[in-house]
Every structure is written in C-alpha cells, then in structure tokens.
Write a protein that holds these residues in place. Structure first.
Motif, PDB file in Angstrom:
ATOM      1  N   GLY A   1       0.795  -1.213   0.000  1.00  0.00           N
ATOM      2  CA  GLY A   1       0.000   0.000   0.000  1.00  0.00           C
ATOM      3  C   GLY A   1       0.831   1.267   0.000  1.00  0.00           C
ATOM      4  N   GLN A   2       2.138   1.130   0.226  1.00  0.00           N
ATOM      5  CA  GLN A   2       3.047   2.284   0.214  1.00  0.00           C
ATOM      6  C   GLN A   2       3.456   2.680  -1.199  1.00  0.00           C
TER       7      GLN A   2
ATOM      8  N   LYS B   1       2.890   4.289  -4.149  1.00  0.00           N
ATOM      9  CA  LYS B   1       2.011   5.331  -4.694  1.00  0.00           C
ATOM     10  C   LYS B   1       2.029   5.386  -6.220  1.00  0.00           C
TER      11      LYS B   1
ATOM     12  N   SER C   1      -4.998  -2.157   2.497  1.00  0.00           N
ATOM     13  CA  SER C   1      -3.961  -1.148   2.238  1.00  0.00           C
ATOM     14  C   SER C   1      -3.821  -0.812   0.763  1.00  0.00           C
TER      15      SER C   1
ATOM     16  N   LYS D   1      -5.925   0.236  -1.163  1.00  0.00           N
ATOM     17  CA  LYS D   1      -6.680   1.441  -1.501  1.00  0.00           C
ATOM     18  C   LYS D   1      -5.779   2.680  -1.464  1.00  0.00           C
ATOM     19  N   ASN D   2      -4.597   2.541  -0.832  1.00  0.00           N
ATOM     20  CA  ASN D   2      -3.642   3.650  -0.762  1.00  0.00           C
ATOM     21  C   ASN D   2      -2.766   3.747  -2.006  1.00  0.00           C
ATOM     22  N   CYS D   3      -2.860   2.756  -2.891  1.00  0.00           N
ATOM     23  CA  CYS D   3      -2.113   2.794  -4.152  1.00  0.00           C
ATOM     24  C   CYS D   3      -2.893   3.687  -5.112  1.00  0.00           C
ATOM     25  N   VAL D   4      -2.652   4.970  -5.005  1.00  0.00           N
ATOM     26  CA  VAL D   4      -3.500   5.958  -5.686  1.00  0.00           C
ATOM     27  C   VAL D   4      -3.344   5.959  -7.212  1.00  0.00           C
TER      28      VAL D   4
END
Length: 207
Positions: free
Chosen positions: A115-116, A118, A136, A138-141
């Motif tokens: 998820g870190q 980006k 997590s 969902k944090n992969c924008v």
C-alpha cells in the motif's frame, strides 16, 4: 487438512547464465533471466541498485530475499510462474514500482506494505492462493489494474463503503469488475462467488 504443494527439486545453477544476465543488466538496467530453473533469487541482484526491470518468471524460486527492497529505482517486477508462497514486506520500499506480476505462484497473502507504492499502476496476482485483498491497496493511488482472478478469495467487503471508495456499484462482467473514475478502474476477480449477498459483503475499507 492444510494446503499441500510440491517444492521443486533443486538442480545445478547455470552460473554462466546468471553472470551474463548481471553483465547485461549493468548496461540495460534490466535483469532478465527466465526459464533458468533458478531455485532462488540470484544473490547479487538486490545490490544492482540501478535496475529498472527484473524478470525472473518461469523459474523455481520459493522465496525472495528481504534485500529486494534496496531496488529503489525498480519500476517493473515479474515473478510469475514460480513457487513463491509469500512476498517480502520490504517490497513496499521499492517506491518506483509501477508494475508487479506475481501470477501463477502459491502466495496466500499480499503484504500490507504494498500500500506504500504510490506509483503502482498494475498488479497481477492471479492464480495464487489469496484469501483476501489487503485494505492497504486502496492507498495505491495510481492503481488502474488489479487482477486477483483464480484465487481463494471470499467476497468480504462492506458494500456501502466499497461504493464510497469506488463511486460505483460492484458489476459482473465475465467475473467481478469494480470501476472508479479516480483510482481503480477495473478489478478482475473471476472465480469469486457468482451471486454474492450484498448484506454479507464486509471488510475492505473498514477503519
């Protein structure tokens, strides 16, 4: 009874092929060594710090080293068709990654640390033994394609919260597809239950 899978029998390493791949990688910034019957990641690979691409597909690798997280400039990683049962959490340190292909392994969980990433645009984790999609992700924008087809996933999402996250309802299109104008436009998950009960969908997006 637990899941049983056979671990490949180790064969002598083709040292010449490894050295050749290392030599070419220093010029091209791509380490490509497919179908080499490798039982493990080449030891020096994590220290080739300028690599942009790593392709170790169609080998017999059972584990990737934690040191893979040193490849800060890595953009594409292909580990498909191996015997991996897990991924190192340090993969989340490869902050330049745009594409990860880990299909056709025996992986049962995706590390939360992914998820870190980006800049991650594509993740193919099909044909594994995943039980869930980590919240997590969902944090992969930048993620626009996620393939988790042919796994052991149960649909455990909060239908309302999922709608809030993707701005659209869950749709079936030869499998399950989630469409989102801003983030994930398609999630291919063929093999999920064909007629899910929205009242039982829970999990992704919960605080």
């Amino acid at each position: 009874m637990g899941i049983i899978f056979s671990v490949p029998v180790a064969e002598p390493l083709d040292i010449t092929a490894i050295h050749k791949a290392e030599s070419e990688a220093k010029k091209s910034k791509s380490f490509v060594l497919r179908n080499a019957k490798l039982p493990a990641c080449p030891r020096r690979l994590p220290y080739l710090s300028k690599l942009r691409e790593v392709d170790l597909s169609s080998n017999r690798i059972v584990e990737m080293p934690f040191e893979i997280g040193r490849l800060y400039k890595l953009q594409s990683l292909n580990l498909s068709q191996n015997f991996l049962s897990k991924l190192p959490s340090s993969l989340g340190d490869c902050v330049a990654l745009k594409e990860i292909v880990i299909s056709n392994n025996v992986i049962d969980a995706i590390p939360d640390q992914l998820g870190q990433l980006k800049l991650l645009e594509q993740l193919d984790a099909s044909h594994n033994r995943l039980f869930e999609i980590p919240p997590s992700l969902k944090n992969c924008v930048s993620l626009v394609y996620l393939n988790v087809g042919e796994n052991l996933i149960e649909v455990r999402m909060s239908f309302r919260r999922m709608q809030d996250m993707v701005h659209n309802a869950l749709k079936q299109q030869g499998g399950y597809a989630i469409f989102n104008e801003r983030k994930i436009r398609r999630i291919k998950a063929r093999g999920w239950p064909p007629n899910p009960d929205p009242g039982k969908l829970k999990g992704w997006g919960e605080d």
